[in-house]
Write a protein that holds these residues in place. Structure first.
Motif, PDB file in Angstrom:
ATOM      1  N   HIS A  63      63.509  79.100  42.750  1.00  0.00           N
ATOM      2  CA  HIS A  63      64.448  78.851  43.673  1.00  0.00           C
ATOM      3  C   HIS A  63      62.799  78.642  44.817  1.00  0.00           C
ATOM      4  O   HIS A  63      62.724  79.020  46.178  1.00  0.00           O
ATOM      5  CB  HIS A  63      64.977  79.503  44.614  1.00  0.00           C
TER       6      HIS A  63
ATOM      7  N   TYR B 106      69.976  80.863  48.286  1.00  0.00           N
ATOM      8  CA  TYR B 106      69.284  79.800  47.121  1.00  0.00           C
ATOM      9  C   TYR B 106      70.241  78.308  48.220  1.00  0.00           C
ATOM     10  O   TYR B 106      68.867  77.383  47.715  1.00  0.00           O
ATOM     11  CB  TYR B 106      70.245  80.017  46.116  1.00  0.00           C
TER      12      TYR B 106
ATOM     13  N   SER C  15      59.360  72.008  50.353  1.00  0.00           N
ATOM     14  CA  SER C  15      58.953  73.381  48.998  1.00  0.00           C
ATOM     15  C   SER C  15      57.656  74.312  49.599  1.00  0.00           C
ATOM     16  O   SER C  15      57.485  74.902  49.440  1.00  0.00           O
ATOM     17  CB  SER C  15      59.686  73.139  47.719  1.00  0.00           C
TER      18      SER C  15
ATOM     19  N   ILE D 143      59.635  81.272  51.414  1.00  0.00           N
ATOM     20  CA  ILE D 143      60.673  82.162  51.943  1.00  0.00           C
ATOM     21  C   ILE D 143      60.908  83.616  50.768  1.00  0.00           C
ATOM     22  O   ILE D 143      60.387  83.862  49.546  1.00  0.00           O
ATOM     23  CB  ILE D 143      62.452  81.180  50.369  1.00  0.00           C
TER      24      ILE D 143
ATOM     25  N   ALA E 277      66.724  77.132  50.349  1.00  0.00           N
ATOM     26  CA  ALA E 277      65.721  77.133  48.868  1.00  0.00           C
ATOM     27  C   ALA E 277      66.508  75.965  48.336  1.00  0.00           C
ATOM     28  O   ALA E 277      65.219  74.247  48.110  1.00  0.00           O
ATOM     29  CB  ALA E 277      65.325  77.467  47.895  1.00  0.00           C
TER      30      ALA E 277
ATOM     31  N   HIS F  89      63.916  72.177  49.094  1.00  0.00           N
ATOM     32  CA  HIS F  89      63.475  72.012  47.855  1.00  0.00           C
ATOM     33  C   HIS F  89      64.008  69.934  48.026  1.00  0.00           C
ATOM     34  O   HIS F  89      63.055  68.733  47.806  1.00  0.00           O
ATOM     35  CB  HIS F  89      63.866  71.844  46.775  1.00  0.00           C
TER      36      HIS F  89
ATOM     37  N   THR G  74      56.934  75.644  52.589  1.00  0.00           N
ATOM     38  CA  THR G  74      57.721  76.819  53.200  1.00  0.00           C
ATOM     39  C   THR G  74      57.849  78.024  52.211  1.00  0.00           C
ATOM     40  O   THR G  74      57.668  77.448  50.824  1.00  0.00           O
ATOM     41  CB  THR G  74      59.079  75.927  52.387  1.00  0.00           C
TER      42      THR G  74
ATOM     43  N   VAL H 133      61.925  82.063  45.871  1.00  0.00           N
ATOM     44  CA  VAL H 133      62.345  82.846  46.829  1.00  0.00           C
ATOM     45  C   VAL H 133      61.487  84.084  46.262  1.00  0.00           C
ATOM     46  O   VAL H 133      61.812  84.581  45.292  1.00  0.00           O
ATOM     47  CB  VAL H 133      63.666  83.246  46.988  1.00  0.00           C
TER      48      VAL H 133
END
Length: 410
Positions: A216, A173, A185, A190, A176, A180, A188, A218
């Protein structure tokens, strides 16, 4: 042969658990003869490693000399323990010395099994492979995050148990959040790879943490266990178990890989007569006394206590163990009870923490009258600024005054 040295109370381990117990014992009864077996010359405040890896805390602030953290009255035996003989009431040391005890506290902590992941040790600290679980590699985590310019960022969680149930996802987190803020972002990806089947051990927190992961971006991948790393070629291999229990392997490319290593009890503990089938020191979950040898107690990460392995858990376990050990010394009943309390400040971003507090049977037990499922800036300040000095100057000094936690009313 030299006669064994003897002490009234011997504690194996000078980490969080061992030091706290020693300090509390001597605060209550300064005349006790307490010895601590601990080879390390330094003591780390490991709960801050997440913040170090996130670039918001200095590693130098997490470490103090062992001499400065142990009580002055303690006999510090600067050796590694290699064997426990509960029948003879002896601990064997690496230098072949033998220490006899009247009472024994096993507080060795947990070992990091880096070698269970093929290729990890050869590349850890380079090639974008990092980990917050060691002081030798935690600063490299921030280097990886800070220099990241896009691509695939992977974060792994091994099979349970391991230290701090939320730590593997905390750094995901933070990374991320940082990506950001730097406008990365869109370029990317994740991925969080969890060897287990759930994001957290306490079901009540899972929906809120899933929302955090989604916010996030993720991607959550369950039943994926990291088994090998090829650092130079930036590839990670996972063992995958599907819903029917079938196993397979997949390989994933990465630009950054944060690894939480598999963990277990130290080898000499696993080979002792004190452990259960999983290798943890078998104690009564309420009294912390060994289930077979009534002159042995254990707490913290090496114990069989069915709760998350955190410093917060030790903070609640230590007073119970100390009271019960002293009762045993006095020939009185063991009346103190540990209810399984532990807490995990789940960092969900810079300036945000969700404080997960719970006891046995996954009962949510907040300390303060705040929503435990809501991310809080207040708890960020607690984690970063309040808990470290409380650890060094309160907990490790044997002070036990505390705020009572209560089951959450639903």
């Amino acid at each position: 042969m030299t006669a064994p040295k003897s002490h009234q109370i011997v504690i194996i381990g000078g980490g969080t658990a061992g030091t706290t117990v020693a300090a509390s014992l001597l605060r209550k009864r300064p005349q006790l003869d307490v010895a601590v077996i601990e080879p390390s010359e330094v003591h780390y405040y490991q709960p801050a490693f997440t913040l170090v890896g996130g670039g918001t805390y200095s590693l130098s602030n997490t470490v103090k000399p062992q001499q400065a953290t142990l009580p002055k009255q303690v006999t510090w035996i600067r050796q590694s323990a290699t064997q426990i003989d509960p029948e003879q009431k002896q601990v064997h040391l690496l230098n072949d010395e033998i220490i006899s005890y009247q009472y024994l506290v096993v507080a060795t902590g947990i070992q990091l099994d880096w070698n269970k992941i093929d290729g990890l040790l050869e590349t850890l600290g380079e090639n974008g492979v990092c980990s917050n679980y060691s002081p030798q590699s935690v600063e490299y985590t921030w280097q990886c995050i800070d220099k990241f310019s896009g691509g695939k960022a992977l974060f792994t969680q091994p099979p349970v148990p391991f230290k701090c149930a939320g730590a593997p996802q905390k750094i995901a987190y933070l990374a991320a959040d940082q990506f950001h803020k730097r406008g990365l972002s869109k370029r990317t990806e994740i991925n969080f790879y969890n060897a287990g089947g759930a994001l957290f051990s306490v079901p009540d927190f899972i929906p809120y943490l899933e929302q955090t992961a989604a916010r996030h971006d993720v991607n959550l991948n369950f039943n994926h266990n990291l088994i090998a790393v090829d650092g130079p070629n930036k590839k990670a291999r996972f063992a995958v178990t599907d819903a029917d229990g079938n196993s397979s392997e997949i390989e994933q490319d990465f630009d950054m890989l944060h690894v939480t290593p598999p963990q277990s009890a130290p080898e000499f503990i696993k080979q002792s007569r004190l452990v259960n089938e999983a290798g943890w020191v078998t104690v009564d979950q309420f009294t912390l006394q060994h289930t077979q040898f009534d002159d042995i107690f254990s707490l913290g990460d090496v114990s069989s206590l069915p709760t998350s392995k955190t410093a917060a858990a030790i903070r609640k376990q230590a007073p119970v163990l100390v009271q019960n050990l002293l009762s045993r010394l006095d020939g009185k009943p063991l009346d103190a009870r540990y209810d399984g309390y532990t807490s995990c400040p789940v960092v969900t971003g810079y300036g945000k923490v969700m404080l997960a507090e719970f006891a046995y049977d996954a009962v949510v037990t907040p300390t303060l009258p705040l929503n435990p499922f809501k991310e809080s800036r207040f708890y960020w300040f607690v984690k970063k600024y309040f808990l470290p000095p409380m650890y060094w100057h309160f907990m490790l000094k044997g002070f036990e005054a505390d705020i009572t936690h209560k089951p959450l009313k639903k």
